[in-house]
Scaffold this active site. Structure first.
Site, PDB file in Angstrom:
ATOM      1  N   LYS A 187     -64.230  11.054-104.226  1.00  0.00           N
ATOM      2  CA  LYS A 187     -63.257  11.192-102.878  1.00  0.00           C
ATOM      3  C   LYS A 187     -62.053  11.669-103.568  1.00  0.00           C
ATOM      4  O   LYS A 187     -61.107  12.334-103.024  1.00  0.00           O
ATOM      5  CB  LYS A 187     -62.947   9.903-102.273  1.00  0.00           C
ATOM      6  CG  LYS A 187     -64.163   9.364-101.511  1.00  0.00           C
ATOM      7  CD  LYS A 187     -64.141  10.112-100.262  1.00  0.00           C
ATOM      8  CE  LYS A 187     -65.136   9.569 -99.231  1.00  0.00           C
ATOM      9  NZ  LYS A 187     -65.231  10.414 -97.957  1.00  0.00           N
ATOM     10  N   SER A 223     -72.788   9.200-105.711  1.00  0.00           N
ATOM     11  CA  SER A 223     -71.304   9.634-105.302  1.00  0.00           C
ATOM     12  C   SER A 223     -70.392   8.290-105.405  1.00  0.00           C
ATOM     13  O   SER A 223     -69.055   8.790-105.490  1.00  0.00           O
ATOM     14  CB  SER A 223     -71.569   9.747-103.739  1.00  0.00           C
ATOM     15  OG  SER A 223     -72.054   8.330-103.133  1.00  0.00           O
TER      16      SER A 223
END
Length: 415
Positions: free
Chosen positions: A52, A309
């Site tokens: 992110k 992720s």
């Protein structure tokens, strides 16, 4: 005109002022198990332990290029996006106001504050994320700040595409397949756009949590739709509605290339990666690895990249993860037993347990009749097949029981 791939490469180059490229590591354990050459793109090793930071950095960078006087940014997040925004605010020396639900775990609040330092202010607003988001957007409009979307923003998508830039730069040849987790679609749409230009032969697969399959729902409807209910266990990818900008990129994905990972099965993957490889993955970070058995025929003999992720896993959740993994694997069950209220009845039940069967829970619920009582029992065993033997003995002895392991309603209230 500058192509998307050129923009993504420029974004990736700028990121080197903030953090080094995350590792792309061959995983021998998974490669041997699946008969393939499997690599992990370790976004769980970024400075904020998720990808992110990429989208937040690129979006903020481009806003400041267009409007150098913009000094205040706002986001709403209870997790990885908040931490990425906080880190980038401190890097650029701008002010960030981060709205988080009141129910956000203290550990996540503290990490966000550490990353942002004096550059950020955290506001706890609302019991549910929708309330938090509304408050953040209202505040943003009131003070003239810039709202940083977690995924539905072209600059964010461009930033997340830097994952693909690094994958191709770190490999001698483009991989045969890349497996991507999907939440709001920022990462998956960015990687798809980049690969379409620089590695169109690479096969892309997309993975969503079963309880938050917003991409599959949008593909079926032909446009983004809001899921009526979302299972929030995979908090990094549990999105009720995929983004408009991201779906514009993903709308031509074949539904056959979108997989749904059951939340309890993801728990088995988290434990496997932790116990065997020493890799800490959050539920969303384990999605791409979790579906490898489903793709066994497609991946055999091929080079595959799984994007892990995120690794923001709160170890206070470990007992829950273990519990869910055991239930999915069939080695732990809960059932309600109607136990006769007579001397020796409990002893009769206990004598039916095998040498590998352990009682993990035993609780009288109530006496449902004068001569019977309801008992909640949890049993752990070493092999799932042991339960068939136990239930066979109970049936033969005339015991009445009900397996509630997969009964979501009863399990929520009793377990």
């Amino acid at each position: 005109m500058t192509s998307f791939a050129q923009k993504a490469r420029a974004a990736e180059a700028q990121m080197r002022t903030l953090f080094p490229a995350t590792p792309l590591q061959r995983n021998d354990h998974l490669s041997e198990r699946h008969g393939a050459d499997i690599w992990l793109k370790r976004e769980d090793l970024s400075p904020v332990r998720s990808y992110k930071i990429r989208g937040a950095f690129n979006a903020m960078r481009k806003v400041l290029e267009r409007s150098p006087d913009q000094s205040r940014f706002v986001c709403a997040s209870a997790g990885n996006h908040a931490q990425g925004v906080a880190f980038v605010c401190r890097h650029f020396g701008v002010n960030g106001v981060i709205f988080m639900p009141v129910t956000t775990p203290q550990q996540k609040i503290d990490k966000t504050r550490v990353f942002g330092g004096d550059a950020i202010e955290i506001r706890l607003v609302g019991d549910y994320f929708d309330d938090t988001l509304k408050s953040a957007q209202e505040y943003c409009a009131m003070v003239g700040a810039h709202f940083l979307s977690p995924f539905d923003d072209p600059d964010v998508i461009e930033g997340q595409a830097s994952v693909a830039v690094e994958i191709l730069a770190e490999m001698p040849n483009a991989p045969d397949m890349v497996i991507l987790p999907v939440g709001g679609g920022g990462l998956s749409s960015g990687v798809r756009l980049y690969m379409a230009e620089d590695a169109p032969e690479t096969d892309l697969w997309f993975v969503e949590p079963l309880g938050g399959a917003s991409l599959a729902a949008a593909l079926a409807a032909g446009h983004p739709v809001s899921l009526p209910k979302v299972n929030t266990f995979v908090d990094g990818a549990a999105v009720a509605r995929i983004g408009v900008s991201t779906f514009a990129v993903l709308k031509t994905v074949s539904p056959d290339h979108v997989l749904a990972a059951p939340e309890d099965r993801i728990c088995t993957t988290i434990l496997e990666m932790l116990n065997i490889e020493g890799i800490v993955l959050e539920p969303a970070g384990a999605l791409s690895v979790d579906v490898l058995p489903e793709l066994s025929e497609q991946i055999r003999g091929k080079t595959v990249v799984c994007v892990t992720s995120g690794g923001n896993f709160d170890f206070e959740r470990l007992p829950e993860v273990k519990e869910r993994a055991q239930r999915f694997s069939g080695v732990k069950k809960y059932f309600i037993l109607r136990l006769p209220q007579r001397p020796g009845a409990l002893k009769d039940f206990l004598s039916m347990l095998g040498p590998d069967d352990d009682i993990a829970r035993f609780e009288y619920l109530k006496k449902s009749a004068r001569n019977f009582g309801s008992v909640l029992i949890g049993i752990e065993t070493k092999a799932a097949g042991n339960f068939a033997e136990l239930f066979g003995k109970l049936d033969a002895a005339g015991f009445a029981y009900r397996d509630i392991t997969n009964d979501e309603t009863l399990a929520e209230f009793l377990i």
